[in-house]
Design a protein around this motif. Structure first.
Motif, mmCIF file in Angstrom:
data_model
loop_
_atom_site.group_PDB
_atom_site.id
_atom_site.type_symbol
_atom_site.label_atom_id
_atom_site.label_comp_id
_atom_site.label_asym_id
_atom_site.label_seq_id
_atom_site.Cartn_x
_atom_site.Cartn_y
_atom_site.Cartn_z
ATOM 1 N N UNK A 296 0.870 -1.180 0.000
ATOM 2 C CA UNK A 296 0.000 0.000 0.000
ATOM 3 C C UNK A 296 0.905 1.228 0.000
ATOM 4 N N UNK A 297 0.801 2.039 -1.073
ATOM 5 C CA UNK A 297 1.640 3.232 -1.183
ATOM 6 C C UNK A 297 0.737 4.455 -1.202
ATOM 7 N N UNK A 298 0.900 5.329 -0.208
ATOM 8 C CA UNK A 298 0.046 6.503 -0.033
ATOM 9 C C UNK A 298 -1.436 6.111 -0.007
ATOM 10 N N UNK A 299 -1.688 4.968 0.645
ATOM 11 C CA UNK A 299 -3.058 4.520 0.829
ATOM 12 C C UNK A 299 -3.657 3.776 -0.342
ATOM 13 N N UNK A 300 -2.915 3.622 -1.429
ATOM 14 C CA UNK A 300 -3.425 2.935 -2.625
ATOM 15 C C UNK A 300 -2.632 1.653 -2.866
#
Length: 695
Positions: free
Chosen positions: A425-429
């Motif tokens: 999960x990168x920056x919530x995505x």
């Protein structure tokens, strides 16, 4: 040590040319004494070793001075005479053990040949003596080593083999040229223990130990000689060098290295300003004058080796003022303003990158027999069940031995080696696992700085072209708009715009790494992965790179995954530390409590193996036995149980440990032993003797 004895090696006014005029060097090594020779790359350390062996390359020449060995002038001996000394009275252990042995012959054949030639033994006598030597250097599985080729055993075992060969004739002088620089910290600690024991067993052997590692010389050497730009600038007893240095360069070297337990929030490293001058451009006066904070008019005159104290020589005109405390020989502070509190608060907004149950397995190539009989081999579990988060604006340190899976984890984050299982999960995505599935925006936001800039900078492209490429490919800058960005990037890493026209081979190692860092910043990333970015650099250059990362974190709110096997460096730079072993996490927590019990037993062993930059430091001897297990084996229970110094028995072999939290330290660790029990068992692993607080 009685310096009135006849020295084993006596170097007086030695001058070596390559082919420019060399500088004179004067020192002695007494019987039973270990002299550490330290200095930056290019300072002439290995040249002195080769000169002592009379093994300089054709372009090297001893132009004047004396080089005596046991009272005999080496410069008067022929090559035939030197063959009687090489490997008998004088032995050499080189830096790279693997390239020093014949890859086409078994180790037993090579060692046996040496023993028959040098000691005149029969084949059976050489075989017996070889086994005795291998036992003396504490080699495990001796019969396997004897029948193995060099590529089939570990670097630590190879270093023990070379050491056995070197001591086989009980030499009067043993020359060790960076013998542990390519080894893990745990293996290095075992090799240094071995050297100590060998010197105790052979009290008359003199040792010349060449290294750039100030921690190693502080723990092993009786005296230290400091070289700068091919010139001896200071020599004294080890304690005096570390406590009462009388040359600004020596002080600068010591200031460049963090101590174990130092952190950027309290201590600021002071890198040496400028760079070492090329051979043909050295000043006629003091060679350190262009970089010295104490330089005055008298420094334009060549300084002799002053007697600053008994058995303490310093090539500095102002040594008396340094001794009296009238002047400060330390390098100036870095110019940027430190605001660590704001950097600490930057990580409170949540994770930038979240990893859940990440696994990366590699299928080994099948042999011909396996193909014929349809057999499959077990996969290599390079990364296994990793759960880890990297906070925004924070530096996360990742440590562990070679083969622990650090770089593989980094490459899986980049998408170069896609994870076989788990989620990012990168920056919530959700972050696609394969690099080919990521859009330009994502590629821009995750960048990497590799270990060796020599391998990652195109040798046929200028610095400008190297920096323009990511600007064009990932940010779609037009050519007319890129020049200003190139200058901005060079300024961010403290490089002059004039360097933009140079090719990589026209830059120093530190400048190349700064260009690599600038390239990673070109796309304005949210996360930079730094994979061993300073391990190949001199300590003074390391300090400047560490300060640069610290500045970028504060001023650019940069998140960093800093990968290293050096706990001292990680402890200095990181806000959080994660420890990996055999593809799995063993411990994770804030740096502020990383060096306080309870430790995972693996972390405890790593801490006890760090060579402390203090000759008076106290440290427990916790040494890991055996090699790291094969990651393709089916290992049950705790992955560390076969080497654990706190092994409990059946439960460690058969049951997977739980993750435990120590609420006081906010630390999580993977172990069957409760936190209170670990705290009780783990007395102080080391005693801190840190830098004074700078701010």
């Amino acid at each position: 040590m009685n310096l009135a004895q006849e020295p084993v090696l006596n170097v007086k006014d030695l001058c070596i040319t390559y082919p420019q005029k060399g500088e004179k060097k004067t020192f002695q090594i007494q019987p039973g004494q270990t002299l550490g020779l330290v200095g930056e790359s290019g300072s002439g350390k290995t040249t002195i070793a080769l000169a002592a062996l009379r093994y300089l390359p054709e372009e090297g020449m001893i132009c004047e001075g004396e080089f005596s060995f046991l009272g005999q002038n080496l410069l008067e001996l022929s090559k035939r005479d030197m063959r009687d000394i090489w490997g008998t009275q004088m032995s050499f252990v080189p830096q790279d053990a693997r390239s020093s042995l014949n890859p086409s012959l078994p180790i037993g054949v090579q060692v046996g040949e040496l023993l028959r030639y040098k000691l005149g033994l029969s084949k059976s006598g050489a075989a017996q003596r070889m086994r005795e030597l291998f036992q003396q250097v504490q080699l495990s599985d001796i019969e396997r080593v004897i029948s193995s080729y060099p590529h089939q055993i570990s670097g630590g075992m190879l270093q023990r083999v070379l050491t056995a060969m070197a001591i086989s004739t009980e030499p009067d002088l043993l020359i060790l040229d960076e013998p542990t620089s390519s080894l893990d910290v745990t293996t290095q600690a075992s090799i240094l223990d071995l050297f100590r024991q060998l010197l105790m067993d052979n009290p008359s052997t003199a040792v010349l130990y060449i290294t750039h590692n100030l921690g190693v010389v502080s723990q092993l050497c009786d005296r230290i000689a400091v070289l700068y730009a091919s010139e001896l600038v200071e020599i004294a007893d080890t304690q005096r060098i570390y406590r009462q240095a009388r040359h600004p360069y020596t002080t600068a070297l010591i200031d460049s290295v963090p101590r174990l337990g130092d952190n950027k929030s309290k201590v600021k490293l002071r890198p040496i300003q400028g760079r070492i001058p090329p051979l043909g451009e050295r000043p006629s006066g003091c060679v350190f004058e262009p970089r010295c904070p104490l330089a005055i008019d008298i420094c334009h005159e060549y300084p002799p080796l002053y007697e600053a104290a008994k058995d303490h020589l310093s090539r500095c005109h102002r040594w008396k003022e340094i001794r009296a405390g009238e002047v400060n020989p330390r390098q100036p502070m870095p110019e940027y303003n430190q605001n660590q509190e704001s950097a600490d608060q930057a990580g409170t907004t949540g994770p930038l990158l979240q990893m859940e149950d990440i696994q990366v397995h590699f299928q080994k190539r099948r042999s011909i027999l396996n193909l014929i009989f349809g057999k499959t081999s077990s996969p290599v579990k390079a990364v296994n069940d990793i759960d880890l988060s990297i906070p925004k604006g924070q530096i996360t340190g990742l440590v562990g031995e070679s083969g622990s899976g650090k770089t593989t984890l980094a490459r899986s984050i980049l998408g170069i080696h896609p994870a076989d299982q788990g989620e990012f999960q990168f920056q919530g995505e959700n972050l696609p696992k394969e690099i080919g599935q990521r859009d330009l925006q994502t590629l821009s936001e995750i960048q990497i700085v590799f270990q060796d800039p020599e391998d990652t900078l195109n040798p046929y492209r200028s610095v400008r072209q190297i920096l323009q490429r990511p600007l064009h490919r990932l940010r779609r800058f037009k050519k007319d708009d890129m020049e200003e960005q190139v200058h901005r990037l060079l300024d961010a890493v403290h490089l002059s715009p004039e360097l933009s026209t140079r090719l990589p081979d026209q830059l120093s190692g530190g400048e190349k790494q700064r260009v690599a860092i600038a390239r990673s910043l070109a796309t304005q990333p949210q996360l930079v992965i730094a994979d061993e970015p300073i391990s190949s650099l001199d300590v003074s250059v390391q300090a400047s790179i560490l300060n640069l990362f610290n500045k970028l974190q504060i001023q650019e709110s940069l998140s960093l995954l800093f990968i290293s096997h050096d706990l001292t460096v990680v402890g200095y730079l990181a806000d959080e530390i994660a420890v990996m072993y055999l593809g799995q996490l063993m411990e994770h927590g804030p740096t502020k409590s990383a060096f306080d019990p309870p430790f995972h037993p693996y972390m405890e062993a790593l801490l006890s193996s760090v060579p402390l930059i203090d000759p008076d430091a106290e440290q427990q001897d916790i040494r890991l036995k055996g090699d790291v297990p094969n990651p393709s084996d089916d290992i049950r229970g705790c992955p560390f149980h076969s080497r654990c110094p706190r092994f409990l028995g059946k439960i460690c072999v058969e049951e997977t440990p739980p993750w435990r939290e120590d609420s006081q330290s906010e630390k999580w660790y993977f172990c069957h032993i409760p936190a209170d029990d670990l705290k009780e068992q783990q007395t102080q692993v080391f005693t801190f003797h840190n830098h004074q607080e700078d701010y």
